[in-house]
Design a protein around this motif. Sequence first.
Motif, PDB file in Angstrom:
ATOM      1  N   ILE A 118       0.045   5.253   6.945  1.00  0.00           N
ATOM      2  CA  ILE A 118       0.303   5.653   8.325  1.00  0.00           C
ATOM      3  C   ILE A 118       1.122   6.937   8.441  1.00  0.00           C
ATOM      4  N   GLY A 119       1.880   7.310   7.396  1.00  0.00           N
ATOM      5  CA  GLY A 119       2.714   8.501   7.507  1.00  0.00           C
ATOM      6  C   GLY A 119       3.391   8.850   6.194  1.00  0.00           C
ATOM      7  N   GLU A 120       4.216   9.893   6.227  1.00  0.00           N
ATOM      8  CA  GLU A 120       4.913  10.342   5.025  1.00  0.00           C
ATOM      9  C   GLU A 120       6.307  10.831   5.383  1.00  0.00           C
ATOM     10  N   HIS A 121       7.193  10.823   4.361  1.00  0.00           N
ATOM     11  CA  HIS A 121       8.546  11.361   4.549  1.00  0.00           C
ATOM     12  C   HIS A 121       9.105  11.758   3.181  1.00  0.00           C
TER      13      HIS A 121
ATOM     14  N   GLY B  98       0.785  -1.223   0.000  1.00  0.00           N
ATOM     15  CA  GLY B  98       0.000   0.000   0.000  1.00  0.00           C
ATOM     16  C   GLY B  98       0.818   1.274   0.000  1.00  0.00           C
ATOM     17  N   THR B  99       2.149   1.155   0.085  1.00  0.00           N
ATOM     18  CA  THR B  99       3.022   2.332   0.126  1.00  0.00           C
ATOM     19  C   THR B  99       3.145   2.969  -1.248  1.00  0.00           C
ATOM     20  N   TYR B 100       3.051   4.287  -1.299  1.00  0.00           N
ATOM     21  CA  TYR B 100       3.288   5.055  -2.523  1.00  0.00           C
ATOM     22  C   TYR B 100       4.671   5.693  -2.410  1.00  0.00           C
ATOM     23  N   ASP B 101       5.647   5.129  -3.134  1.00  0.00           N
ATOM     24  CA  ASP B 101       7.022   5.623  -3.023  1.00  0.00           C
ATOM     25  C   ASP B 101       7.181   6.973  -3.705  1.00  0.00           C
ATOM     26  N   GLY B 102       7.841   7.909  -3.020  1.00  0.00           N
ATOM     27  CA  GLY B 102       8.257   9.141  -3.677  1.00  0.00           C
ATOM     28  C   GLY B 102       9.199   8.804  -4.822  1.00  0.00           C
ATOM     29  N   LYS B 103       9.089   9.498  -5.940  1.00  0.00           N
ATOM     30  CA  LYS B 103       9.874   9.122  -7.117  1.00  0.00           C
ATOM     31  C   LYS B 103      10.148  10.335  -7.993  1.00  0.00           C
ATOM     32  N   GLY B 104      11.078  10.145  -8.913  1.00  0.00           N
ATOM     33  CA  GLY B 104      11.399  11.187  -9.872  1.00  0.00           C
ATOM     34  C   GLY B 104      12.133  10.593 -11.053  1.00  0.00           C
ATOM     35  N   GLU B 105      12.207  11.352 -12.144  1.00  0.00           N
ATOM     36  CA  GLU B 105      12.957  10.902 -13.306  1.00  0.00           C
ATOM     37  C   GLU B 105      13.273  12.090 -14.217  1.00  0.00           C
ATOM     38  N   VAL B 106      14.314  11.920 -14.988  1.00  0.00           N
ATOM     39  CA  VAL B 106      14.676  12.941 -15.965  1.00  0.00           C
ATOM     40  C   VAL B 106      13.581  13.038 -17.016  1.00  0.00           C
TER      41      VAL B 106
ATOM     42  N   THR C  26       6.957  10.318   0.086  1.00  0.00           N
ATOM     43  CA  THR C  26       6.520   8.933   0.173  1.00  0.00           C
ATOM     44  C   THR C  26       5.347   8.840   1.139  1.00  0.00           C
ATOM     45  N   LEU C  27       4.305   8.143   0.732  1.00  0.00           N
ATOM     46  CA  LEU C  27       3.176   7.843   1.606  1.00  0.00           C
ATOM     47  C   LEU C  27       3.345   6.406   2.078  1.00  0.00           C
ATOM     48  N   GLN C  28       3.661   6.237   3.354  1.00  0.00           N
ATOM     49  CA  GLN C  28       4.024   4.939   3.911  1.00  0.00           C
ATOM     50  C   GLN C  28       2.798   4.192   4.431  1.00  0.00           C
ATOM     51  N   ALA C  29       2.728   2.913   4.071  1.00  0.00           N
ATOM     52  CA  ALA C  29       1.667   2.044   4.583  1.00  0.00           C
ATOM     53  C   ALA C  29       2.268   0.981   5.491  1.00  0.00           C
ATOM     54  N   SER C  30       1.422   0.316   6.257  1.00  0.00           N
ATOM     55  CA  SER C  30       1.865  -0.782   7.114  1.00  0.00           C
ATOM     56  C   SER C  30       0.963  -1.986   6.906  1.00  0.00           C
ATOM     57  N   SER C  31       1.585  -3.155   6.728  1.00  0.00           N
ATOM     58  CA  SER C  31       0.812  -4.383   6.596  1.00  0.00           C
ATOM     59  C   SER C  31       0.097  -4.735   7.903  1.00  0.00           C
TER      60      SER C  31
END
Length: 275
Positions: A230-233, A195-203, A218-223
């Motif tokens: 549950i949080g972000e960073h 369920g985690t949405y990873d922060g990302k980037g690209e050229v 990043t939107l962090q999920a927990s199993s």
Amino acid sequence: MTFDGPVNTTWGEAFAQMRDKIASLANWTLKDESSAGTTAFSHGDWMVFTCPNGDDVRIGCDNGSGEMSLQHGPNWDASADTWGDKYPHDWRVFPRNNVSWENTTMHVSDQVRWWLEYVDGKGFVFAATREEGDGADKGCVVGISELTRLWDYTTAQIRESKYTALVLGDYDDNGNEGGTRSVVNAVFEGGTSGGTYDGKGEVNADGNNDNYPMVETTLQASSKYEAALIGEHDLWIRDGSGNRSAHLDTVTDGGVDKFTIFKEGVPTPVGIRMD
């Protein structure tokens, strides 16, 4: 908040230098260590920090292989030099190639180059490449970031850490197969969650726009909570550029350095925040 590197040194010295950098943060306290004040770690040495939220983080140099280990828990018992209460997930890697079915060792005398992002209210990311030129050189990344909670799960029936991990590199398994580890945004109680949405980037692939569109958070999920967020960073992001980005490329925004791309010798390219 600081981004340091590159620094050329030995693997054992890198641990001690990392200790001193993190200990300089106002709200990170060096709680315990195996060899107080040493300028170079030996196999089996470790350090423990108390995080701003009161939990503890242990970083060690593995006694057999020399891997960097990352452990986290609510309570390190300094009187007994052991965990009183620890989250179940922990990881270890080193910046050299693992040789399957053999004992592979990262010597503390091996030459490395390292970088470190360390921010008082967020956490730290350590990245290193081995520089021996013997065909075994690779890279590793070890980081821990505090989550800005989206809800107060400190009151939940099932516990979860307030920190998430980044661990990339090869690992040894004491004569077993070992392999390559790619842990991007895994919490210490529930591990990795789909369920985690990873922060990302690209050229940007458009030739008229030489920029780097990013999703920084990043939107962090927990199993433990059925993949609930549950949080972000924003301490690291995935780099999805393929061969359009190079190792140590700097991402800038309005002339301000934002991320360094780290991809040499690691299974997952990442951007490490620069503050």
